[in-house]
Write a protein that holds these residues in place. Structure first.
Motif, PDB file in Angstrom:
ATOM      1  N   VAL A 170       1.149  35.093   4.172  1.00 16.46           N
ATOM      2  CA  VAL A 170       1.318  33.879   3.820  1.00 16.46           C
ATOM      3  C   VAL A 170       0.667  32.695   4.568  1.00 16.46           C
ATOM      4  N   ASN A 171       0.494  32.833   5.884  1.00 19.58           N
ATOM      5  CA  ASN A 171      -0.089  31.817   6.553  1.00 19.58           C
ATOM      6  C   ASN A 171      -1.708  31.524   6.134  1.00 19.58           C
ATOM      7  N   PRO A 172      -2.481  32.717   6.274  1.00 16.44           N
ATOM      8  CA  PRO A 172      -3.786  32.723   6.122  1.00 16.44           C
ATOM      9  C   PRO A 172      -4.197  32.212   4.654  1.00 16.44           C
ATOM     10  N   VAL A 173      -3.346  32.750   3.672  1.00 20.36           N
ATOM     11  CA  VAL A 173      -3.518  32.168   2.169  1.00 20.36           C
ATOM     12  C   VAL A 173      -3.196  30.608   2.150  1.00 20.36           C
ATOM     13  N   CYS A 174      -2.064  30.228   2.428  1.00 18.34           N
ATOM     14  CA  CYS A 174      -1.418  28.966   2.486  1.00 18.34           C
ATOM     15  C   CYS A 174      -2.372  27.856   3.269  1.00 18.34           C
ATOM     16  N   SER A 175      -2.619  28.369   4.434  1.00 21.31           N
ATOM     17  CA  SER A 175      -3.278  27.327   5.450  1.00 21.31           C
ATOM     18  C   SER A 175      -4.909  27.282   5.450  1.00 21.31           C
ATOM     19  N   LEU A 176      -5.219  28.222   4.815  1.00 15.88           N
ATOM     20  CA  LEU A 176      -6.788  28.516   4.828  1.00 15.88           C
ATOM     21  C   LEU A 176      -7.505  28.782   3.507  1.00 15.88           C
ATOM     22  N   ALA A 177      -6.840  29.747   2.738  1.00 21.66           N
ATOM     23  CA  ALA A 177      -7.764  30.264   1.579  1.00 21.66           C
ATOM     24  C   ALA A 177      -7.343  29.390   0.292  1.00 21.66           C
ATOM     25  N   ALA A 178      -6.136  28.754   0.234  1.00 18.28           N
ATOM     26  CA  ALA A 178      -5.625  28.033  -0.869  1.00 18.28           C
ATOM     27  C   ALA A 178      -6.648  26.891  -1.147  1.00 18.28           C
ATOM     28  N   ASN A 179      -6.487  26.500  -2.771  1.00 17.16           N
ATOM     29  CA  ASN A 179      -7.685  25.759  -3.289  1.00 17.16           C
ATOM     30  C   ASN A 179      -7.317  24.412  -2.508  1.00 17.16           C
ATOM     31  N   VAL A 180      -6.150  23.864  -2.067  1.00 18.16           N
ATOM     32  CA  VAL A 180      -6.017  22.739  -1.458  1.00 18.16           C
ATOM     33  C   VAL A 180      -6.564  22.633  -0.095  1.00 18.16           C
ATOM     34  N   VAL A 181      -7.063  23.734   0.509  1.00 16.52           N
ATOM     35  CA  VAL A 181      -7.681  23.765   1.497  1.00 16.52           C
ATOM     36  C   VAL A 181      -9.233  24.122   1.577  1.00 16.52           C
ATOM     37  N   TYR A 182      -9.657  25.393   2.154  1.00 18.00           N
ATOM     38  CA  TYR A 182     -11.058  25.682   1.975  1.00 18.00           C
ATOM     39  C   TYR A 182     -11.203  26.010   0.410  1.00 18.00           C
ATOM     40  N   MET A 237       3.361  31.040  -3.651  1.00 18.54           N
ATOM     41  CA  MET A 237       2.117  30.592  -3.063  1.00 18.54           C
ATOM     42  C   MET A 237       1.089  30.568  -4.239  1.00 18.54           C
ATOM     43  N   ASN A 238       1.616  30.366  -5.266  1.00 14.82           N
ATOM     44  CA  ASN A 238       0.792  29.845  -6.670  1.00 14.82           C
ATOM     45  C   ASN A 238      -0.362  30.952  -6.871  1.00 14.82           C
ATOM     46  N   ILE A 239       0.096  32.037  -6.658  1.00 13.34           N
ATOM     47  CA  ILE A 239      -1.043  33.256  -6.807  1.00 13.34           C
ATOM     48  C   ILE A 239      -0.621  33.869  -8.133  1.00 13.34           C
ATOM     49  N   PRO A 240      -1.536  33.703  -9.197  1.00 16.65           N
ATOM     50  CA  PRO A 240      -1.385  34.267 -10.323  1.00 16.65           C
ATOM     51  C   PRO A 240      -1.627  35.803 -10.248  1.00 16.65           C
ATOM     52  N   TRP A 241      -0.563  36.463 -11.009  1.00 17.61           N
ATOM     53  CA  TRP A 241      -0.773  38.248 -10.815  1.00 17.61           C
ATOM     54  C   TRP A 241      -0.658  38.990 -12.207  1.00 17.61           C
ATOM     55  N   CYS A 242      -0.957  40.265 -12.139  1.00 18.87           N
ATOM     56  CA  CYS A 242      -0.754  41.008 -13.351  1.00 18.87           C
ATOM     57  C   CYS A 242      -0.029  42.353 -12.594  1.00 18.87           C
ATOM     58  N   HIS A 280      -9.127  30.232  -5.491  1.00 19.97           N
ATOM     59  CA  HIS A 280      -7.921  30.706  -5.118  1.00 19.97           C
ATOM     60  C   HIS A 280      -7.631  32.066  -5.292  1.00 19.97           C
ATOM     61  N   PRO A 281      -6.574  32.595  -4.324  1.00 23.20           N
ATOM     62  CA  PRO A 281      -6.502  33.981  -4.565  1.00 23.20           C
ATOM     63  C   PRO A 281      -5.508  34.499  -5.729  1.00 23.20           C
ATOM     64  N   VAL A 282      -5.769  35.523  -6.066  1.00 22.19           N
ATOM     65  CA  VAL A 282      -4.978  36.196  -7.452  1.00 22.19           C
ATOM     66  C   VAL A 282      -4.596  37.715  -6.898  1.00 22.19           C
ATOM     67  N   ALA A 283      -3.629  38.265  -7.722  1.00 25.82           N
ATOM     68  CA  ALA A 283      -3.293  39.717  -7.272  1.00 25.82           C
ATOM     69  C   ALA A 283      -3.059  40.467  -8.174  1.00 25.82           C
ATOM     70  N   LEU A 284      -3.114  41.941  -7.912  1.00 21.49           N
ATOM     71  CA  LEU A 284      -2.770  42.933  -8.959  1.00 21.49           C
ATOM     72  C   LEU A 284      -1.590  43.810  -8.186  1.00 21.49           C
ATOM     73  N   VAL A 285      -0.622  43.638  -8.773  1.00 20.72           N
ATOM     74  CA  VAL A 285       0.533  44.248  -8.316  1.00 20.72           C
ATOM     75  C   VAL A 285       0.814  45.839  -8.806  1.00 20.72           C
ATOM     76  N   ILE A 286       0.647  46.745  -7.782  1.00 23.12           N
ATOM     77  CA  ILE A 286       0.309  48.038  -8.284  1.00 23.12           C
ATOM     78  C   ILE A 286       1.771  48.871  -8.255  1.00 23.12           C
ATOM     79  N   ARG A 287       2.344  49.641  -9.421  1.00 24.34           N
ATOM     80  CA  ARG A 287       3.482  50.225  -9.404  1.00 24.34           C
ATOM     81  C   ARG A 287       3.259  51.485  -8.807  1.00 24.34           C
ATOM     82  N   ARG A 288       4.149  52.430  -8.525  1.00 25.53           N
ATOM     83  CA  ARG A 288       4.056  53.661  -7.807  1.00 25.53           C
ATOM     84  C   ARG A 288       3.572  54.715  -9.150  1.00 25.53           C
ATOM     85  N   LYS A 289       2.965  55.717  -8.455  1.00 24.32           N
ATOM     86  CA  LYS A 289       2.189  56.640  -9.624  1.00 24.32           C
ATOM     87  C   LYS A 289       1.537  56.049 -10.417  1.00 24.32           C
TER      88      LYS A 289
END
Length: 393
Positions: A80-92, A133-138, A163-172
């Motif tokens: 949370v901290n490095p994404v919101c305080s550094l990587a987010a498009n409103v920061v770096y 965190m405004n991170i789009p995901w699938c 800005h970061p995005v995410a892939l959310v991986i189910r088990r198996k």
């Protein structure tokens, strides 16, 4: 199920060629693929998930490419901290791809998959955390093919919106990797379970034990059963990797009259290594780090501790008495000295990877563990105080 090599080949063709993160059981097949794929330009196992974000940011700054961070969803708190305080498009404005193993996942019908207690709440809030965190995901699962179009859309969005995005991986999701895992180097050191058992043989009845997450706590629980002992002396830190030593330190401050033992792992000690400087200030803490150089609970991936002198790091952090044990005999000698000592103690015990295949899990719930442990601390403290007042100790 999805072949992890095919999945990784797809990502590298999209320009994702650098990976950093903390291993997860749901992603172990993908991690194995990362280690052997010739298209991967770089890889770094991180001490914690937030550090992995920092490493990935640096790689982007140096190459203007989109790096990936792999993690279990329990590690989102460290992100949370490095994404919101550094990587987010409103920061770096740093484009990143998070690959998140979804423990305690929620099925499409709203039912939660049965999982260990430490994963239940985290599983429920995983998608909401990404949304906050405004991170789009699938979501990726093993019932369908790789959703190439969705992933391409997310990667394009990451690059366009910085800005970061995410892939959310189910088990198996991933099938077994086609290449065998690289075997851990053999060594003459004892197994972790033997070290824990040797510890229990020496500890006085009044000494509480705080054990780290993973196999160690499971072995401690079963060893108490084997010894026909109850479990109230042990606090099993089933989640929150890296925080067992800080919990132990808090107990030391709350009950400074007693010795407290923390049974820790090398990966956990590295995850929040700055905590060593806090623990070193306690006169009653005995911090035992069992170092097998591996993230054994999630696939056996190597940790940096396999090539580090943790005892030297502990000494530099301020521990007053530091020992390294290569055998059970050396460990027991070091533990006897620590129990007799009057200042902060650190013992690094070298260990070889491995555990029993039939190793079970604690039968008690975390709430039951907490209640029994607190009752033990309260009762044993009263007994110790009464004994001192009556002149027995």
């Amino acid at each position: 199920m999805i072949d992890p090599d095919d999945f990784l080949d797809f990502l590298t063709r999209q320009g994702v060629v650098f990976f950093s993160g903390v291993p997860d059981s749901l992603l172990k097949e993908l991690c194995q693929a990362i280690l052997v794929n010739p298209q991967v330009a770089g890889h770094q196992t991180a001490c914690n998930e937030g550090a992995a974000v920092g490493i990935a940011m640096g790689y982007h700054l140096a190459t203007n490419t989109l790096p990936a961070i792999y993690l279990q969803n329990s590690g989102l708190g460290n992100v949370v901290n490095p994404v919101c305080s550094l990587a987010a498009n409103v920061v770096y404005g740093i484009p990143l791809l998070l690959i998140v193993g979804w423990r305690g996942e929620i099925l499409p019908d709203g039912e939660q998959v049965s999982d260990e207690p430490q994963h239940r709440l985290q599983g429920q809030v995983t998608l909401a955390q990404l949304d906050v965190m405004n991170i789009p995901w699938c979501i990726i699962d093993g019932e369908n093919e790789i959703p190439c179009q969705q992933i391409r859309g997310l990667l394009d969005k990451a690059r366009a919106e910085k800005h970061p995005v995410a892939l959310v991986i189910r088990r198996k999701t991933f099938s077994p990797h086609r290449h065998p895992a690289i075997p851990a180097p053999t060594n003459p050191y004892p197994l972790r379970e033997g070290i824990v058992e040797a510890c229990l043989k020496l500890l006085p009845q009044a000494v509480p034990v705080i054990s780290t997450t993973g196999m160690l706590s499971r072995e401690l629980y079963e060893l108490r059963e084997k010894r026909h002992e109850t479990h109230e002396r042990d606090f099993l830190t089933v989640g929150g990797m890296g925080l067992a030593s800080q919990i132990a330190l808090g107990i030391c401050y709350g009950q400074p009259q007693r010795k407290v033992v923390c049974l820790d792992g090398d990966g956990a000690a590295l995850m929040h290594m700055g905590g060593l400087t806090n623990c070193a200030q306690s006169r009653s803490l005995i911090h035992i780090v069992i170092n097998n150089g591996a993230h054994e609970s999630v696939g056996g991936q190597a940790t940096a501790a396999s090539g580090l002198d943790l005892a030297l790091i502990a000494a530099a952090s301020g521990y007053r008495q530091v020992n390294v044990a290569l055998t059970l005999g050396q460990f027991q000698d070091a533990l006897r000295a620590a129990l007799a000592g009057d200042d902060s103690q650190f013992i690094e015990v070298k260990c070889r990877p491995g555990h029993r295949s039939e190793l079970g899990r604690p039968a008690a719930t975390p709430q039951e563990n907490r209640h029994q442990f607190m009752s033990f601390l309260a009762t044993s403290t009263e007994q110790s105080t009464r004994a001192r007042e009556e002149g027995y100790v």
